[in-house]
Design a protein around this motif. Structure first.
Motif, mmCIF file in Angstrom:
data_model
loop_
_atom_site.group_PDB
_atom_site.id
_atom_site.type_symbol
_atom_site.label_atom_id
_atom_site.label_comp_id
_atom_site.label_asym_id
_atom_site.label_seq_id
_atom_site.Cartn_x
_atom_site.Cartn_y
_atom_site.Cartn_z
ATOM 1 N N PHE A 9 0.862 -1.185 0.000
ATOM 2 C CA PHE A 9 0.000 0.000 0.000
ATOM 3 C C PHE A 9 0.893 1.227 0.000
ATOM 4 O O PHE A 9 2.108 1.133 -0.188
ATOM 5 C CB PHE A 9 -0.970 -0.020 1.192
ATOM 6 C CG PHE A 9 -0.394 0.454 2.509
ATOM 7 C CD1 PHE A 9 -0.902 1.588 3.138
ATOM 8 C CD2 PHE A 9 0.651 -0.223 3.134
ATOM 9 C CE1 PHE A 9 -0.376 2.024 4.349
ATOM 10 C CE2 PHE A 9 1.162 0.190 4.339
ATOM 11 C CZ PHE A 9 0.646 1.329 4.953
ATOM 12 N N SER A 10 0.289 2.401 0.174
ATOM 13 C CA SER A 10 1.024 3.661 0.179
ATOM 14 C C SER A 10 1.657 3.876 -1.196
ATOM 15 O O SER A 10 0.959 3.899 -2.204
ATOM 16 C CB SER A 10 2.049 3.660 1.321
ATOM 17 O OG SER A 10 2.580 4.949 1.530
ATOM 18 N N ASP A 11 2.988 4.014 -1.278
ATOM 19 C CA ASP A 11 3.619 4.232 -2.582
ATOM 20 C C ASP A 11 3.407 3.053 -3.526
ATOM 21 O O ASP A 11 3.480 3.217 -4.752
ATOM 22 C CB ASP A 11 5.121 4.475 -2.403
ATOM 23 C CG ASP A 11 5.787 4.921 -3.693
ATOM 24 O OD1 ASP A 11 5.436 6.004 -4.191
ATOM 25 O OD2 ASP A 11 6.641 4.181 -4.213
ATOM 26 N N ILE A 12 3.118 1.876 -2.991
ATOM 27 C CA ILE A 12 2.887 0.692 -3.819
ATOM 28 C C ILE A 12 1.591 0.835 -4.623
ATOM 29 O O ILE A 12 1.336 0.065 -5.549
ATOM 30 C CB ILE A 12 2.873 -0.581 -2.950
ATOM 31 C CG1 ILE A 12 4.130 -0.645 -2.080
ATOM 32 C CG2 ILE A 12 2.781 -1.831 -3.797
ATOM 33 C CD1 ILE A 12 5.442 -0.582 -2.856
ATOM 34 N N SER A 58 -4.845 -7.558 -7.290
ATOM 35 C CA SER A 58 -3.752 -7.563 -6.323
ATOM 36 C C SER A 58 -4.326 -7.238 -4.950
ATOM 37 O O SER A 58 -5.542 -7.268 -4.763
ATOM 38 C CB SER A 58 -2.663 -6.566 -6.740
ATOM 39 O OG SER A 58 -3.209 -5.262 -6.909
ATOM 40 N N VAL A 59 -3.443 -6.900 -4.000
ATOM 41 C CA VAL A 59 -3.885 -6.668 -2.624
ATOM 42 C C VAL A 59 -3.354 -5.334 -2.117
ATOM 43 O O VAL A 59 -2.138 -5.106 -2.086
ATOM 44 C CB VAL A 59 -3.408 -7.784 -1.670
ATOM 45 C CG1 VAL A 59 -3.856 -7.485 -0.237
ATOM 46 C CG2 VAL A 59 -3.940 -9.133 -2.117
ATOM 47 N N HIS A 60 -4.266 -4.457 -1.707
ATOM 48 C CA HIS A 60 -3.922 -3.245 -0.971
ATOM 49 C C HIS A 60 -3.919 -3.635 0.504
ATOM 50 O O HIS A 60 -4.964 -3.831 1.110
ATOM 51 C CB HIS A 60 -4.952 -2.154 -1.241
ATOM 52 C CG HIS A 60 -4.674 -0.849 -0.572
ATOM 53 N ND1 HIS A 60 -4.991 -0.600 0.749
ATOM 54 C CD2 HIS A 60 -4.104 0.281 -1.032
ATOM 55 C CE1 HIS A 60 -4.636 0.638 1.058
ATOM 56 N NE2 HIS A 60 -4.094 1.192 -0.002
ATOM 57 N N GLY A 61 -2.712 -3.801 1.050
ATOM 58 C CA GLY A 61 -2.607 -4.266 2.427
ATOM 59 C C GLY A 61 -1.247 -3.963 3.007
ATOM 60 O O GLY A 61 -0.397 -3.343 2.348
ATOM 61 N N PRO A 62 -1.004 -4.382 4.218
ATOM 62 C CA PRO A 62 0.233 -4.014 4.914
ATOM 63 C C PRO A 62 1.489 -4.433 4.153
ATOM 64 O O PRO A 62 1.549 -5.523 3.571
ATOM 65 C CB PRO A 62 0.129 -4.764 6.239
ATOM 66 C CG PRO A 62 -1.333 -5.007 6.437
ATOM 67 C CD PRO A 62 -1.889 -5.203 5.068
ATOM 68 N N VAL A 63 2.493 -3.551 4.154
ATOM 69 C CA VAL A 63 3.822 -3.931 3.688
ATOM 70 C C VAL A 63 4.536 -4.660 4.825
ATOM 71 O O VAL A 63 4.057 -4.698 5.962
ATOM 72 C CB VAL A 63 4.623 -2.689 3.233
ATOM 73 C CG1 VAL A 63 4.021 -2.089 1.964
ATOM 74 C CG2 VAL A 63 4.696 -1.643 4.341
#
Length: 305
Positions: free
Chosen positions: A118-121, A135-140
């Motif tokens: 997430f964030s910059d990802i 894909s997945v928006h989730g914790p790095v």
């Protein structure tokens, strides 16, 4: 940007199974939180996964985790590895958009795999969705260990193919709509406007979060979205955490909550705020590119099965 044909619509990577190989890459900012990363890697291992760490993960090039060539090579190696079933991003920061210049997801479509971050990802998630893959928006990996147990379990439920519980927030009214869920960081997504990386937004539920952006900057970004005309195409907006988004002391300002209300509440679409995803909050994993239902009367975001 690419002469390759788009991938088939909505490729959902196959569910992960314990024993699968997952690969850690650092496509954005320079890695600093080594202890946090190691503990999060152990979380994946404790769930039965084999974890491969990309070579020279701690390389630095100023604020970046290595040169564009180095970071692009990490992504390419993981993406094209037929044994790798998921790509875990180490951290955000800045830099993922730089490696997307002249990048073609379509060069290897035989092994669709989960990309998690997430964030910059956001730039990678949206670019991959634009190419046709979920894909997945989730914790790095540098934030996973700080998540509550239910959030960690939710991430594994998502990638292992189990149903996800609805998320509860604050409904602003506007009815109930179904749409394709497109979560991301507001700042990064705004910087994709006018580029070939921005996916089509017709029928999309935008899910935005942000951190350390004072209210006037949130105002400026949302005003740009309004002026672009793109908000007229979306069918709903889900708002996560806007943490540490206060104005500097002793400077007149609207609150970030007032800005969000001022810039979004007249769009005549369902809006749900205060959902548990984003920075410094429980960061509930959200799939990118699947159908969801946004109920702005009850304040609920549901991932459709």
């Amino acid at each position: 940007m690419s002469s390759f044909p788009p991938l088939p619509s909505k490729i959902l990577p196959p569910p992960l199974q314990p024993g699968d190989l997952v690969t850690v890459i650092a496509p954005s900012g320079a890695l600093r939180e080594y202890a946090a990363l190691e503990k999060s890697v152990e979380i994946w291992r404790s769930h039965g996964y084999r974890v491969k760490i990309s070579d020279n993960l701690d390389t630095r090039h100023g604020y970046l985790a290595g040169t564009d060539t180095h970071r692009r090579h990490q992504l390419q190696q993981a993406w094209q590895d037929p044994e790798c079933r998921a790509i875990l991003c180490a951290r955000g920061g800045f830099g993922s958009t730089r490696i997307l210049e002249d990048w073609h997801w379509q060069q290897n479509t035989a092994y669709p795999k989960w990309l998690i971050g997430f964030s910059d990802i956001t730039a990678l998630l949206w670019s991959l969705y634009n190419a046709g893959c979920c894909s997945v928006h989730g914790p790095v990996l540098t934030t996973l260990l700080d998540e509550p147990e239910w959030s960690i379990q939710r991430l594994f439920d998502l990638v292992e193919g189990r149903p996800l519980a609805p998320l509860k927030g604050q409904g602003w009214g506007g009815g109930v709509r179904k749409g394709i869920l497109l979560p991301g960081n507001l700042t990064v997504a705004t910087h994709l406007l006018g580029t070939s990386l921005l996916p089509p937004l017709d029928g999309v539920i935008l899910a935005f979060e942000d951190v350390t952006e004072p209210p006037y900057r949130i105002d400026r970004m949302l005003t740009q979205w309004r002026l672009s005309g793109l908000l007229s195409q979306v069918c709903g907006i889900a708002l996560g955490g806007f943490t540490k988004c206060e104005a500097p002391p002793n400077i007149p300002s609207l609150s970030v909550e007032e800005v969000l209300g001022d810039r979004l509440s007249d769009l005549n679409i369902p809006i749900v705020a205060d959902l548990p995803f984003g920075h410094d909050n429980p960061n509930a994993a959200l799939p990118v590119g699947v159908m969801a239902t946004l109920d702005a009367e009850q304040g609920i975001l549901t991932i459709d099965s």
